[in-house]
Structure formats: structure tokens, C-alpha cells
Design a protein around this motif. Structure first.
Motif, short mmCIF file in Angstrom:
data_model
loop_
_atom_site.label_atom_id
_atom_site.label_comp_id
_atom_site.label_asym_id
_atom_site.label_seq_id
_atom_site.Cartn_x
_atom_site.Cartn_y
_atom_site.Cartn_z
N ASP A 85 0.85 -1.18 0.00
CA ASP A 85 0.00 0.00 0.00
C ASP A 85 0.89 1.24 0.00
O ASP A 85 1.95 1.23 0.65
CB ASP A 85 -0.87 -0.03 1.27
CG ASP A 85 -1.80 1.15 1.37
OD1 ASP A 85 -1.35 2.21 1.87
OD2 ASP A 85 -2.97 1.02 0.99
N PRO A 86 0.51 2.30 -0.70
CA PRO A 86 1.33 3.52 -0.67
C PRO A 86 1.49 4.11 0.73
O PRO A 86 2.44 4.84 0.98
CB PRO A 86 0.57 4.50 -1.58
CG PRO A 86 -0.47 3.73 -2.27
CD PRO A 86 -0.65 2.42 -1.57
N HIS A 87 0.57 3.80 1.63
CA HIS A 87 0.64 4.33 3.00
C HIS A 87 1.22 3.30 3.97
O HIS A 87 1.04 3.43 5.18
CB HIS A 87 -0.75 4.76 3.47
CG HIS A 87 -1.33 5.84 2.63
ND1 HIS A 87 -2.30 5.60 1.69
CD2 HIS A 87 -1.05 7.17 2.56
CE1 HIS A 87 -2.60 6.74 1.08
NE2 HIS A 87 -1.86 7.69 1.59
N PHE A 88 1.90 2.29 3.46
CA PHE A 88 2.47 1.25 4.32
C PHE A 88 3.49 1.89 5.25
O PHE A 88 4.46 2.51 4.80
CB PHE A 88 3.15 0.18 3.45
CG PHE A 88 3.30 -1.15 4.11
CD1 PHE A 88 2.27 -2.08 4.08
CD2 PHE A 88 4.47 -1.48 4.78
CE1 PHE A 88 2.41 -3.32 4.69
CE2 PHE A 88 4.61 -2.72 5.39
CZ PHE A 88 3.58 -3.64 5.34
N PRO A 89 3.30 1.78 6.56
CA PRO A 89 4.22 2.43 7.51
C PRO A 89 5.65 1.91 7.39
O PRO A 89 5.87 0.71 7.26
CB PRO A 89 3.63 2.06 8.88
CG PRO A 89 2.20 1.70 8.60
CD PRO A 89 2.19 1.11 7.23
N GLY A 90 6.62 2.83 7.44
CA GLY A 90 8.03 2.46 7.31
C GLY A 90 8.49 1.46 8.35
O GLY A 90 9.22 0.51 8.04
N LYS A 91 8.08 1.66 9.59
CA LYS A 91 8.46 0.75 10.67
C LYS A 91 7.93 -0.65 10.39
O LYS A 91 8.61 -1.66 10.64
CB LYS A 91 7.91 1.29 11.99
CG LYS A 91 8.32 0.52 13.21
CD LYS A 91 7.79 1.22 14.45
CE LYS A 91 8.17 0.48 15.71
NZ LYS A 91 7.65 1.11 16.92
N LEU A 92 6.72 -0.73 9.85
CA LEU A 92 6.12 -2.02 9.52
C LEU A 92 6.83 -2.66 8.33
O LEU A 92 7.00 -3.88 8.29
CB LEU A 92 4.63 -1.87 9.24
CG LEU A 92 3.87 -3.17 8.92
CD1 LEU A 92 4.00 -4.17 10.07
CD2 LEU A 92 2.41 -2.86 8.64
N ALA A 93 7.26 -1.85 7.38
CA ALA A 93 8.01 -2.39 6.23
C ALA A 93 9.28 -3.08 6.70
O ALA A 93 9.63 -4.16 6.21
CB ALA A 93 8.32 -1.27 5.24
#
Length: 155
Positions: A85-93
């Protein structure tokens, strides 16, 4: 519902779940979030006496919290498929990259089933559709986009 837009990560519930996951959760939490969607949607069978009285199975109501967490978990599966998703959180990535070896066809099937259930029979769907007719299409488009991203690794 603490939401500021229709995407899966644009609400407080999903971000709280993501925060807990990133602070020490493992892949089992993703499986659990997806499984809970399916478990809480199963029909409740009436008792023997209830059946004698003609009562029919009742479907429990899938709460918005469970649905939001299920969508966040499905987004992790889409990330693992290479379609974040374009809003995928960086920490979660970062978390998802560290755990990408856990990806299996089972996760894809669970994610697809969960999203299908959430989009058709959930409190979250009802909440988005209560609005003025402008927000519901945004949510349905976000769900359709997630479904496309879960289709296959080749899409």
C-alpha cells in the motif's frame, strides 16, 4: 472510529495493532488477525431446543476493530507479494522484510478470505457506508485495490 481516510493504515485501530506487532510481535500475530476475521464470522448454531423451536443459525457481527486489524494483516501479505500500500508504515516495512521468509500460500488464502468477508459483512463496512455517500466509495475502492494486490505475485 478514529479514521482520517479509507486506506487500511489510516485509522487508529490498525496503527495500534501495527505498533504492537513492531514492538515484538511475530508472524503468528498476522495469522491470528486474519483467522479472527474468519472465526468471528462463523454462524452460531442454536441449541438442540432452539432448533426444535425453529431458530436458525445466527451470524455474529464482525466488529470494526477485528476488521481493521485483519485489513492491516492482509496488507502485510500484499507487501510480501511485492504489492505494498502507498501508505504502508516504514516501521512495519522493516518488520515485514525481517519476517518475509514466513510467507506461504496459506497467508494469501487467509488474506483473500478475510478481505472478502470484511468488504461484505462487517461493522467496518457499515460504518463507512453510514456517511454521506462520498466516503463509502473511497473505502470500497481501497478494498478493491487491496484485493487486486493480493491476487498473485505476478500482478
Amino acid at each position: 472510529m478514529g479514521a482520517w481516510d479509507a486506506d487500511s493504515f489510516q485509522n487508529d485501530t490498525a496503527l495500534d495493532w501495527v505498533g504492537d506487532l513492531c514492538e515484538g510481535g511475530d508472524v503468528a500475530a498476522v495469522r491470528t488477525a486474519l483467522s479472527r476475521v474468519m472465526e468471528e464470522r462463523r454462524s452460531v448454531r442454536p441449541s438442540f431446543i432452539g432448533r426444535l423451536l425453529g431458530r436458525r443459525p445466527v451470524e455474529p457481527y464482525l466488529e470494526a476493530r477485528v476488521a481493521s486489524e485483519g485489513l492491516a494483516a492482509a496488507e502485510i501479505v500484499a507487501f510480501w507479494l511485492g504489492h505494498p500500500d502507498p501508505h504502508f508504515p516504514g516501521k512495519l516495512a522493516e518488520w515485514a522484510r525481517r519476517h518475509s521468509d514466513a510467507m506461504s500460500p496459506e497467508f494469501i488464502a487467509f488474506a483473500r478470505q478475510a478481505v472478502s468477508t470484511i468488504k461484505t459483512k462487517s461493522e467496518l463496512k457499515d460504518l463507512w457506508e453510514e456517511g454521506d455517500g462520498i466516503v463509502a466509495p473511497k473505502w470500497h475502492n481501497a478494498i478493491a485495490d487491496l484485493e487486486r494486490r493480493l491476487e498473485s505475485p505476478d500482478t
